[in-house]
Design an enzyme around this catalytic site. Sequence first.
Site, PDB file in Angstrom:
ATOM      1  N   THR A  67     -73.628 -66.366  59.656  1.00 28.06           N
ATOM      2  CA  THR A  67     -72.813 -66.854  58.539  1.00 28.06           C
ATOM      3  C   THR A  67     -71.735 -67.804  59.040  1.00 28.06           C
ATOM      4  O   THR A  67     -71.725 -68.170  60.221  1.00 28.06           O
ATOM      5  CB  THR A  67     -72.241 -65.671  57.715  1.00 28.06           C
ATOM      6  N   LYS A  71     -73.384 -71.596  61.103  1.00 24.60           N
ATOM      7  CA  LYS A  71     -74.743 -71.887  60.639  1.00 24.60           C
ATOM      8  C   LYS A  71     -75.324 -73.145  61.289  1.00 24.60           C
ATOM      9  O   LYS A  71     -76.536 -73.277  61.399  1.00 24.60           O
ATOM     10  CB  LYS A  71     -74.766 -72.039  59.110  1.00 24.60           C
ATOM     11  N   ASP A 119     -81.267 -69.186  52.808  1.00 22.17           N
ATOM     12  CA  ASP A 119     -80.462 -69.533  51.617  1.00 22.17           C
ATOM     13  C   ASP A 119     -81.319 -70.419  50.709  1.00 22.17           C
ATOM     14  O   ASP A 119     -81.393 -70.208  49.493  1.00 22.17           O
ATOM     15  CB  ASP A 119     -79.202 -70.318  52.013  1.00 22.17           C
ATOM     16  N   GLY A 143     -70.708 -81.194  44.300  1.00 23.45           N
ATOM     17  CA  GLY A 143     -70.354 -80.712  45.626  1.00 23.45           C
ATOM     18  C   GLY A 143     -71.281 -81.299  46.675  1.00 23.45           C
ATOM     19  O   GLY A 143     -72.424 -81.685  46.372  1.00 23.45           O
ATOM     20  N   GLY A 145     -71.005 -79.882  50.142  1.00 25.04           N
ATOM     21  CA  GLY A 145     -70.708 -79.047  51.308  1.00 25.04           C
ATOM     22  C   GLY A 145     -71.999 -78.486  51.890  1.00 25.04           C
ATOM     23  O   GLY A 145     -73.092 -79.011  51.649  1.00 25.04           O
ATOM     24  N   GLY A 146     -71.860 -77.380  52.634  1.00 26.81           N
ATOM     25  CA  GLY A 146     -73.004 -76.789  53.330  1.00 26.81           C
ATOM     26  C   GLY A 146     -74.136 -76.409  52.385  1.00 26.81           C
ATOM     27  O   GLY A 146     -75.302 -76.774  52.607  1.00 26.81           O
ATOM     28  N   LEU A 242     -73.624 -71.784  42.016  1.00 25.61           N
ATOM     29  CA  LEU A 242     -73.923 -71.121  43.279  1.00 25.61           C
ATOM     30  C   LEU A 242     -72.954 -69.976  43.544  1.00 25.61           C
ATOM     31  O   LEU A 242     -73.220 -69.070  44.314  1.00 25.61           O
ATOM     32  CB  LEU A 242     -73.877 -72.129  44.437  1.00 25.61           C
ATOM     33  N   TYR A 244     -71.241 -66.519  42.634  1.00 21.74           N
ATOM     34  CA  TYR A 244     -71.710 -65.358  41.866  1.00 21.74           C
ATOM     35  C   TYR A 244     -70.574 -64.402  41.497  1.00 21.74           C
ATOM     36  O   TYR A 244     -70.798 -63.402  40.829  1.00 21.74           O
ATOM     37  CB  TYR A 244     -72.815 -64.597  42.626  1.00 21.74           C
TER      38      TYR A 244
HETATM   39  P1  NAP Z   1     -68.182 -75.911  51.696  1.00 21.51           P
HETATM   40  O1  NAP Z   1     -69.109 -76.427  52.725  1.00 21.51           O
HETATM   41  O2  NAP Z   1     -66.796 -75.539  52.107  1.00 21.51           O
HETATM   42  O3  NAP Z   1     -68.086 -77.012  50.519  1.00 21.51           O
HETATM   43  C1  NAP Z   1     -67.130 -76.896  49.513  1.00 21.51           C
HETATM   44  C2  NAP Z   1     -67.396 -77.934  48.425  1.00 21.51           C
HETATM   45  O4  NAP Z   1     -66.432 -77.738  47.378  1.00 21.51           O
HETATM   46  C3  NAP Z   1     -67.233 -79.362  48.889  1.00 21.51           C
HETATM   47  O5  NAP Z   1     -68.125 -80.195  48.200  1.00 21.51           O
HETATM   48  C4  NAP Z   1     -65.791 -79.675  48.479  1.00 21.51           C
HETATM   49  O6  NAP Z   1     -65.531 -81.042  48.277  1.00 21.51           O
HETATM   50  C5  NAP Z   1     -65.726 -78.966  47.157  1.00 21.51           C
HETATM   51  N1  NAP Z   1     -64.352 -78.713  46.792  1.00 21.51           N
HETATM   52  C6  NAP Z   1     -63.481 -77.838  47.376  1.00 21.51           C
HETATM   53  N2  NAP Z   1     -62.293 -77.900  46.765  1.00 21.51           N
HETATM   54  C7  NAP Z   1     -62.387 -78.856  45.798  1.00 21.51           C
HETATM   55  C8  NAP Z   1     -61.487 -79.370  44.829  1.00 21.51           C
HETATM   56  N3  NAP Z   1     -60.233 -78.912  44.724  1.00 21.51           N
HETATM   57  N4  NAP Z   1     -61.933 -80.311  43.975  1.00 21.51           N
HETATM   58  C9  NAP Z   1     -63.192 -80.779  44.058  1.00 21.51           C
HETATM   59  N5  NAP Z   1     -64.100 -80.324  44.950  1.00 21.51           N
HETATM   60  C10 NAP Z   1     -63.702 -79.370  45.815  1.00 21.51           C
HETATM   61  O7  NAP Z   1     -68.763 -74.611  50.969  1.00 21.51           O
HETATM   62  P2  NAP Z   1     -70.316 -74.204  50.791  1.00 21.51           P
HETATM   63  O8  NAP Z   1     -70.750 -73.418  51.948  1.00 21.51           O
HETATM   64  O9  NAP Z   1     -71.099 -75.401  50.422  1.00 21.51           O
HETATM   65  O10 NAP Z   1     -70.223 -73.193  49.562  1.00 21.51           O
HETATM   66  C11 NAP Z   1     -69.851 -73.632  48.265  1.00 21.51           C
HETATM   67  C12 NAP Z   1     -69.877 -72.440  47.319  1.00 21.51           C
HETATM   68  O11 NAP Z   1     -71.199 -71.963  47.220  1.00 21.51           O
HETATM   69  C13 NAP Z   1     -69.041 -71.279  47.847  1.00 21.51           C
HETATM   70  O12 NAP Z   1     -67.954 -71.063  46.994  1.00 21.51           O
HETATM   71  C14 NAP Z   1     -69.930 -70.062  47.850  1.00 21.51           C
HETATM   72  O13 NAP Z   1     -69.383 -69.048  47.015  1.00 21.51           O
HETATM   73  C15 NAP Z   1     -71.226 -70.545  47.205  1.00 21.51           C
HETATM   74  N6  NAP Z   1     -72.392 -70.053  47.978  1.00 21.51           N
HETATM   75  C16 NAP Z   1     -73.189 -69.122  47.393  1.00 21.51           C
HETATM   76  C17 NAP Z   1     -74.290 -68.632  48.059  1.00 21.51           C
HETATM   77  C18 NAP Z   1     -75.159 -67.588  47.407  1.00 21.51           C
HETATM   78  O14 NAP Z   1     -75.917 -66.899  48.086  1.00 21.51           O
HETATM   79  N7  NAP Z   1     -75.115 -67.470  46.121  1.00 21.51           N
HETATM   80  C19 NAP Z   1     -74.602 -69.092  49.337  1.00 21.51           C
HETATM   81  C20 NAP Z   1     -73.759 -70.052  49.910  1.00 21.51           C
HETATM   82  C21 NAP Z   1     -72.655 -70.528  49.219  1.00 21.51           C
HETATM   83  P3  NAP Z   1     -64.977 -81.955  49.488  1.00 21.51           P
HETATM   84  O15 NAP Z   1     -66.183 -82.254  50.314  1.00 21.51           O
HETATM   85  O16 NAP Z   1     -64.415 -83.127  48.816  1.00 21.51           O
HETATM   86  O17 NAP Z   1     -63.953 -81.134  50.221  1.00 21.51           O
END
Ligand code: NAP
Length: 472
Positions: A67, A71, A119, A143, A145-146, A242, A244
């Site tokens: 995690t 990753k 994932d 978004g 991100g990852g 994404l 939950y």
């Molecule tokens: P991450 O890599 O940290 O990416 C975060 C994303 O959110 C980026 O696109 C970021 O934009 C955007 N963001 C953050 N603050 C913002 C704001 N104030 N205004 C606009 N955009 C904003 O996170 P991640 O790993 O991709 O995960 C994202 C979400 O997915 C998490 O909250 C997690 O709960 C969920 N998730 C769920 C599962 C599941 O099994 N269901 C698995 C993985 C993740 P910038 O690039 O501009 O910073």
Amino acid sequence: MDIHGKSRLIGLIGNPVEHTLSPMIHNGISEKMGISSVYMPFKVEREGLVKAVEGAYELNVLGLNVTVPYKNDVMNALVEIDDAAKHIGAVNTLVRVEPSKEEKSSSSGMHGFKGYNTDLLGLQRQIHEDGIVLKNETVVILGAGGVAKAVVYLCILEGVKTIYILNRTVEKAERIAKDMKQLEVFSDGVKMIPLPLADYDKIEEDAFVAFQSTSIGLSPNIEEVVLSDEAFYQKVTIGIDLIYNPANTKFMQLVTEHGGKAYNALKMLLYQGVIAYELWHEQKVPDEIVEDIYIELKKVVYPKDNLVLIGFMGSGKTTIGKEYAKRNQMNFLDTDAYIEKKAGKKISEIFKEDGEEYFRQLETSVLEELKNELNHTVVSTGGGMPLRRQNANRLKEIGKVCYLSAANQVIFERIKDNKNRPLLQCDNPYEKICKLMSERKPIYEKAADYCIDTNSNDINEVCNEIKKIMEL
Ligand code: NAP
């Protein structure tokens, strides 16, 4: 779980790992399948990452999850990486690669872990199960991100026609689009359009599927949403968040308020775990077990303070339920009374006029209706309520399920003079109780989180016991 010489270790590496739900998923599956594998979280410092993976292999660890924040970095410690994980640039599951006998004796061949991205596979299984078809659709991903990268890759695999990637930092969206366009799986027919988040009004299509993959709206910031303009939500046919937790995010609420269908991604979390478990153990986890784990997961992620009483007629569900609700300032709901009110007739009349199967169907639809609405409520159920597996599952989602048990003779004494019990209108009610009880007792026991003996007829004692359970 029985730990013995053949028991295997599985686990999670990351930092932090304290809040992970994965031990619940994996140890739950092991227990239900009778497999002696133990899942443990391991907090690993960055400088020790490669050593931790190599050491785990040497210790014959069966498999690992990875995690945040490793990753991507973990890829340096692997002997092989599955194509999809390589393309997404993230690995969350490590599976042993064993050298053959000949390779072992000549000390050649690969040995170490192979990396996968479950994932992606978990999200794919979720959308397929929910009947979401992405082929030839327009998809908007909020978004970059990852996890967004996995969503983009999934869209390519599923044959999406146009993919918009909207992000606050547009460079990240552009980077993903550029990387993905270079992949073999990418077809020239797919349009990929990175945009700054604020340019959502540049989306040309009038209808699209939207994936919310930013971290905005995550509990406790449940009122936040990455986009709030109604004009955007009017075009969303299906919205998948994404996130939950909470179960119904602000994004999901806006999607449904404007006529779209909305989903969170708790199932993705469950399925990424199930798929990892299947890769490690080389066997399928039966659907029934997956469903049980999903219910347990929901209980932990969305805890409810309801009490559900189940048991045979005359076991005291209504009397004890009302008393317990009064003592603890809780609401009280009797499902039989609720059904009678809705149907506008007595249960005995429903049985007589429409049949038992019709009544059971009413019970099922009432639970569907109530499962997300009840809070701080004692629910007393009809004696046959948990007979349907789907009802038993819904009850567990509603709250802690207590089976009030009593001996056949005690039940008979309690209800022998009651003429409103349709199932007991026969020549020998005691015999009928014994027969029904022998069929139902194992079902009650399976459906319950706790069993409480009510033979003493002492309401005070039973209420105190329930109180202890509710405080656990
Ligand atoms: P991450 O890599 O940290 O990416 C975060 C994303 O959110 C980026 O696109 C970021 O934009 C955007 N963001 C953050 N603050 C913002 C704001 N104030 N205004 C606009 N955009 C904003 O996170 P991640 O790993 O991709 O995960 C994202 C979400 O997915 C998490 O909250 C997690 O709960 C969920 N998730 C769920 C599962 C599941 O099994 N269901 C698995 C993985 C993740 P910038 O690039 O501009 O910073």
